[in-house]
Design an enzyme around this catalytic site. Structure first.
Site, short mmCIF file in Angstrom:
data_model
loop_
_atom_site.label_atom_id
_atom_site.label_comp_id
_atom_site.label_asym_id
_atom_site.label_seq_id
_atom_site.Cartn_x
_atom_site.Cartn_y
_atom_site.Cartn_z
N THR A 238 54.03 41.71 29.22
CA THR A 238 54.49 42.21 27.92
C THR A 238 53.30 42.16 26.95
OG1 THR A 238 55.23 40.07 27.02
CG2 THR A 238 56.80 41.31 28.37
N ILE A 314 48.46 40.41 24.48
CA ILE A 314 49.13 40.37 25.78
C ILE A 314 49.87 39.05 25.91
CG2 ILE A 314 48.84 40.32 28.29
CD1 ILE A 314 46.42 42.07 28.02
N GLU A 315 51.12 39.11 26.33
CA GLU A 315 51.91 37.90 26.62
C GLU A 315 52.51 38.05 28.02
OE1 GLU A 315 52.32 35.12 25.14
OE2 GLU A 315 51.96 35.34 22.99
N ASN A 316 51.76 37.60 29.03
CA ASN A 316 52.32 37.62 30.38
C ASN A 316 53.51 36.67 30.46
OD1 ASN A 316 50.32 39.41 31.14
ND2 ASN A 316 48.93 37.79 31.80
#
Length: 600
Positions: A238, A314-316
């Site tokens: 995400t 980015i937020e994995n």
């Protein structure tokens, strides 16, 4: 070196603890995954295999192992160079890798190159380290593999580990809700400061280094790589940017028109599921919607937005396996290079437009819309609630089963407070620390070389409330009533005039205006003006008040009006004395006056 007894005992306790593997063992079930991006992994016999690949995608190397591997890679490629940006609070170098097929490694060459310059950083929260391992693989494949052509499209800047001290506070107990790597670093730095709350105040060595990169190299895309906390869902990668409620509308349009569709498609083609930044409205699941916050510029991607740099957060997804997250990050970065190059002229036009804005007023505070903006198809994970036998309260249990929901999108982009943009701001020389921070942001200014008398507007503080505890090491202003006054002041050499006729006008206003939650005032840099340092004794006040009332009819009238309108006024002698003291020339005229002058 012989280990201290306390260290040995604590290690034994950790290793023999019944909690040693609990968090990983009791996580929600993971969805099976075998994406095409697995083909990016090299065999363990490969000369340039990364420590991540050697561990079957389960581990991430230490700081020293990482830097040693990167330095060896750089030494074996004419297209790579490593430079030190600064030194951490514990004395570790913060390193930057530069990749250029033209062997253009200087700030001047890269900032003026006809190729786009892409800056991506990993480990700002050092436990969230996916970007480091993805970047190592990508640089390996560019310099030693079959992807050198990517450097025909762009020049690259890469910080493998930003929070280097937090990275070395590593153990198997770094992040309880994250599925790997085996050992993780710590969220904050050695002084317990969160680097991704530091972009406006610039207190940490890490963010000072980032500011130096942004100011010196002028990148065309800035990517900050994290791993989420929070709920379960199907998305593994995400990410987001300031879509609305920001300061660079044309850049936002470019990101939504060109960048996001192409990056999303690349991720899908490689077996990943991209999604927007996800924050459950109720804090547990998404039944009540997803919240799109209007972050203030203390955060990386919103700082980039106010500096008119296309910026991505980015937020994995923390509950996805480490290997899956790293490979998704690799795909993201590779496609980002291609997309920026493909649409560079449009991006340059967007940046130019945003930099040339001449706003007469600027929004300093946003709130949620009164109704949801729209709804989104949400690829969720089924859950149920159970009642805790421990607390008696309900909690969410994730079941590992795919579901699709339609959930509202709740946007925080409604302007609720605007300020007028003055011609310039003046910072007196005695507040040199603030002047230096403005310089570190890359803000243009003039410095006085001799005394100057000016008529300026200032904000004054009425009733206010301080935070009950420190936030990021500082005592912030929690609430405040403000007014304005005009006065003539004489500023000393070393004072700074900051014109708002510059591309960073929005950032200047956000830092200078006390209404802004990221102003230096609200961060507490002017707290000393709130202390009253001179007083008047009652044996002076009594005869002085009598004299004032006998000689000033208007003052006597105002005193009677105050007594009539405020029954509590005369119940406190101190309040009465204070009221009269403020009418005298003995009263401190600088008390509660914020020392930032506006030139109208």
């Amino acid at each position: 070196m012989k280990k201290p007894l306390l260290y040995i005992l604590s290690t034994i306790l950790i290793l023999t603890s019944p909690f040693a593997s609990f968090a990983q063992d009791i996580m929600p079930p993971t969805l099976p995954w075998s994406g095409k991006s697995k083909e990016l992994l090299v065999d363990k016999s490969h000369k340039w295999v990364t420590p991540f690949e050697l561990s079957d995608g389960l581990e991430s190397p230490t700081y020293s192992e990482t830097i040693a591997w990167v330095e060896k890679l750089v030494a074996n490629s004419e297209y790579l160079r490593i430079v030190t940006l600064g030194t951490s609070e514990q004395g570790r170098p913060i390193e930057l890798v530069i990749a250029s097929k033209d062997r253009s490694f200087s700030e001047d060459e890269l900032s003026t190159s006809k190729k786009p310059l892409i800056f991506f950083q990993a480990g700002i929260h050092a436990g969230e380290i996916d970007g480091k391992d993805a970047g190592m693989m990508l640089l390996r494949d560019i310099s030693q593999g079959n992807k050198l052509a990517l450097l025909d499209d762009a020049n690259l800047l890469f910080i493998p580990i930003l929070n280097v001290d937090g990275h070395e506070r590593r153990s198997e107990y770094g992040r309880v809700n994250q599925r790997g790597p085996k050992e993780m670093g710590w969220r904050t730095n050695a002084q317990n400061l969160n680097l991704n709350r530091d972009y406006t105040k610039l207190e940490t060595a890490g963010i000072q280094a980032v500011a130096k990169v942004i100011n010196s190299f002028d990148p065309d895309l800035y990517v900050d790589i994290h791993v989420t906390d929070g709920a379960d869902y199907q998305y593994d990668i995400t990410y987001g940017y300031v879509a609305t409620g920001g300061y660079s509308p044309q850049i936002s349009n470019w990101l939504s028109t060109y960048f996001q569709p192409e990056v999303d498609q690349a991720l899908k083609d490689e077996g990943h599921i991209p999604g927007p930044l996800l924050f459950a409205a109720n804090g547990n699941d998404f039944t009540q919607g997803n919240v799109a916050f209007s972050f203030s510029p203390r955060f990386s991607h919103t700082y980039g937005d106010i500096k008119h740099i296309p910026s991505i957060l980015i937020e994995n997804h923390s509950l996805k396996p480490f290997e899956q997250r790293v490979l998704g990050t690799y795909v993201f970065l590779e496609q980002a290079i291609k997309t920026v190059s493909r649409h560079f002229s449009e991006l340059q036009a967007a940046v130019k437009s945003d930099k040339n804005q001449k706003p007469s007023e600027i929004t300093v505070k946003f709130a949620f819309r009164e109704t949801p903006a729209d709804s989104m198809e949400f690829l969720g994970i089924a859950s149920r609630t159970e009642t805790s036998a421990i607390t008696g309260r309900d909690y969410v249990v994730w079941e590992g089963k795919k579901i699709t929901q339609i959930v509202p999108s709740i946007l925080m982009d409604r302007p609720v407070e605007n300020v007028q943009v003055p011609k310039a701001y003046w910072i007196p020389a005695e507040w040199g620390a603030v002047i230096q921070k403005m310089k570190a942001h890359g803000i243009e200014m003039e410095i006085l070389t001799q005394e100057k008398e000016l008529n300026l507007e200032f904000s004054t503080v009425g009733e206010y409330k301080m935070s009950s505890q420190p936030y990021e090491g500082l005592l912030r202003i929690q609430s405040v009533e403000l007014d304005k006054l005009k006065r003539t002041v004489t500023l000393q050499p070393g004072s700074a005039r900051i014109s708002t006729d510059q591309s960073l006008a929005e950032l200047v206003v956000i830092l200078m205006e006390p209404e802004s939650i990221d102003s230096f005032f609200q961060w507490g840099y002017f707290n000393s003006i709130l202390a009253q340092t001179e007083y008047m004794e009652t044996y002076i006040m009594e005869p002085l008040i009598a004299k004032m009332l006998s000689e000033d009819a208007d003052l006597k009238k105002r005193f009677e009006e105050e007594k009539a309108s405020n029954p509590e006024f005369t119940k406190s002698p101190r309040t009465v004395y204070s009221w009269f003291y403020k009418q005298t020339p003995y009263f401190d005229q600088n008390w509660k006056v914020i020392p930032i002058g506006r030139e109208r």
